[in-house]
Design a protein around this motif. Structure first.
Motif, PDB file in Angstrom:
ATOM      1  N   TYR A 149       0.806  -1.213   0.000  1.00 31.92           N
ATOM      2  CA  TYR A 149       0.000   0.000   0.000  1.00 31.92           C
ATOM      3  C   TYR A 149       0.844   1.270   0.000  1.00 31.92           C
ATOM      4  O   TYR A 149       0.399   2.304  -0.524  1.00 31.92           O
ATOM      5  CB  TYR A 149      -0.952   0.029   1.202  1.00 31.92           C
ATOM      6  N   ASP A 150       2.071   1.238   0.532  1.00 35.74           N
ATOM      7  CA  ASP A 150       2.903   2.434   0.481  1.00 35.74           C
ATOM      8  C   ASP A 150       3.296   2.770  -0.959  1.00 35.74           C
ATOM      9  O   ASP A 150       3.454   3.943  -1.321  1.00 35.74           O
ATOM     10  CB  ASP A 150       4.146   2.274   1.357  1.00 35.74           C
ATOM     11  N   GLU A 206       0.276   4.525  -2.445  1.00 39.11           N
ATOM     12  CA  GLU A 206       0.256   5.934  -2.027  1.00 39.11           C
ATOM     13  C   GLU A 206       1.190   6.783  -2.882  1.00 39.11           C
ATOM     14  O   GLU A 206       0.844   7.906  -3.272  1.00 39.11           O
ATOM     15  CB  GLU A 206       0.633   6.053  -0.550  1.00 39.11           C
ATOM     16  N   HIS A 207       2.389   6.245  -3.163  1.00 39.55           N
ATOM     17  CA  HIS A 207       3.346   6.993  -3.987  1.00 39.55           C
ATOM     18  C   HIS A 207       2.783   7.229  -5.385  1.00 39.55           C
ATOM     19  O   HIS A 207       3.026   8.282  -5.986  1.00 39.55           O
ATOM     20  CB  HIS A 207       4.674   6.242  -4.068  1.00 39.55           C
ATOM     21  N   THR A 256      -6.870   7.887   2.784  1.00 37.47           N
ATOM     22  CA  THR A 256      -5.559   8.368   2.344  1.00 37.47           C
ATOM     23  C   THR A 256      -5.663   9.722   1.662  1.00 37.47           C
ATOM     24  O   THR A 256      -4.924  10.655   1.979  1.00 37.47           O
ATOM     25  CB  THR A 256      -4.920   7.360   1.374  1.00 37.47           C
ATOM     26  N   PHE A 277      -0.857  13.467   3.104  1.00 36.91           N
ATOM     27  CA  PHE A 277      -0.926  13.028   1.716  1.00 36.91           C
ATOM     28  C   PHE A 277      -1.202  14.230   0.801  1.00 36.91           C
ATOM     29  O   PHE A 277      -0.590  14.368  -0.266  1.00 36.91           O
ATOM     30  CB  PHE A 277      -2.021  11.978   1.542  1.00 36.91           C
TER      31      PHE A 277
END
Length: 359
Positions: free
Chosen positions: A6-7, A10-11, A34, A40
């Motif tokens: 999941y990181d 996000e990127h 997010t 974010f």
């Protein structure tokens, strides 16, 4: 996407535009959480600044629509280099607002003498109203020459509208003796307490009237009045004033035009401030003989808006703002970037699309 950590997701999301992210909020609860996260949103804005040009917002400041029987439009937005502008629907279509010259994190501040002030995110359509200041209430039935400043405290991340005005020219409107003893009065709005408050002591230096305060790197800036013109800086974190003297361009100003004329005909020179070292660098020189051909007018300073395509200057004619021109310093060329075909006079300012709002 389910196969990615999941990181990594996000990127990827951080690099998307706001319009896409607003749609992606409905993909899942996790994505919505997010996208609504402040950290974010700040990272997404950082990527936006690094990867693309700002958009241009046209804010209606003079209504001529009645002449042609059309509806007043409060805002339009356009992409630099595009010949098409898009209307932004707002709840205040029939009310004209003045606009702070500097945008901040994709937020625009609007103000007027009568209705409430507004901070708006033109990309998400989020907006928040806040009350008039003492200065606005006292000048609502007469001429008000001061203009509202808007910026961000870089340390705390809070946004602050600021009025700075000469007390002598208003006859010492405030009853507080401490404020009457200074050359200026400073009011700051606090979004947490939802109230205006005075900054004491304010600047001991009177400022030139009719100028737009400029926000740069956590501070608002004005030009001082008097025999010597200097740059007056107001740190939005410490709420203290500092004078930057010996700016290389402050050798002449024209009070009759109510603006600083930073030029020696036929050139207008644009300077950049290194806020850390308090040094100035000449970065552009505009040939006003050439730009007069575009605008059909002579001997006035143009309004710089932004740097686009990494090294080109975007600017406009200061009175109506209905034409945008770019200047390429490498080729010494000029190009007409946009002409407005709408009868409503609009003030242009640049902003980066963001998801941010004021909590």
């Amino acid at each position: 996407m389910d196969l990615l950590p999941y990181d990594v997701v996000e990127h990827i999301l951080e690099r998307l535009d706001v319009k896409t992210l607003l749609k992606f909020k409905f993909v899942s609860k996790q994505w919505k959480s997010t996208i609504q996260c402040r950290a974010f949103q700040e990272r997404q804005l950082m990527h936006r600044r690094q990867s693309g040009n700002p958009d241009v917002l046209l804010v209606s400041v003079c209504d001529e629509s009645y002449l042609i029987g059309t509806e007043l439009e409060a805002m339009r937005t356009l992409v630099v280099g595009s010949s098409v502008s898009v209307r932004i629907l707002t709840p205040w279509e029939k009310t004209l607002y003045k606009v702070c010259q500097s945008s901040c994190d994709g937020l625009i501040c609007l103000y007027n003498d009568y209705p409430k002030n507004i901070v708006v995110n033109p990309t998400t359509r989020w907006h928040r109203t806040f009350p008039r200041s003492t200065y606005q209430r006292l000048t609502s039935h007469g001429e008000s020459w001061a203009k509202l400043g808007f910026g961000k405290d870089k340390i705390n991340g809070t946004y602050k509208p600021v009025w700075l005005y000469n007390s002598a020219e208003l006859g010492g409107l405030n009853d507080d003796d401490d404020n009457n003893n200074t050359s200026t009065i400073c009011e700051v709005f606090d979004f947490t307490s939802k109230a205006w408050r005075y900054v004491v002591p304010a600047s001991p230096y009177p400022i030139l009237p009719y100028q737009d305060p400029v926000y740069v790197d956590g501070s608002l800036h004005w030009l001082t009045a008097g025999e010597t013109t200097n740059v007056l800086s107001f740190d939005l974190h410490t709420e203290t004033f500092q004078v930057m003297s010996k700016a290389p361009f402050l050798h002449h100003h024209d009070h009759s035009n109510r603006e600083l004329v930073i030029k020696k005909w036929p050139n207008q020179v644009i300077w950049s401030l290194d806020s850390d070292h308090k040094t100035w660098k000449e970065i552009y020189s505009i040939d006003l003989n050439i730009t007069s051909f575009w605008f059909g007018k002579h001997r006035f300073a143009l309004t710089p808006l932004a740097v686009v395509d990494k090294d080109k200057l975007l600017f406009c004619e200061p009175n109506s703002g209905d034409q945008l021109v770019t200047h390429d310093p490498k080729t010494k060329s000029y190009e007409l970037a946009y002409i407005s075909f709408y009868r409503t006079t609009a003030y242009p300012l640049c902003y980066f699309q963001s998801l941010l709002s004021i909590l």
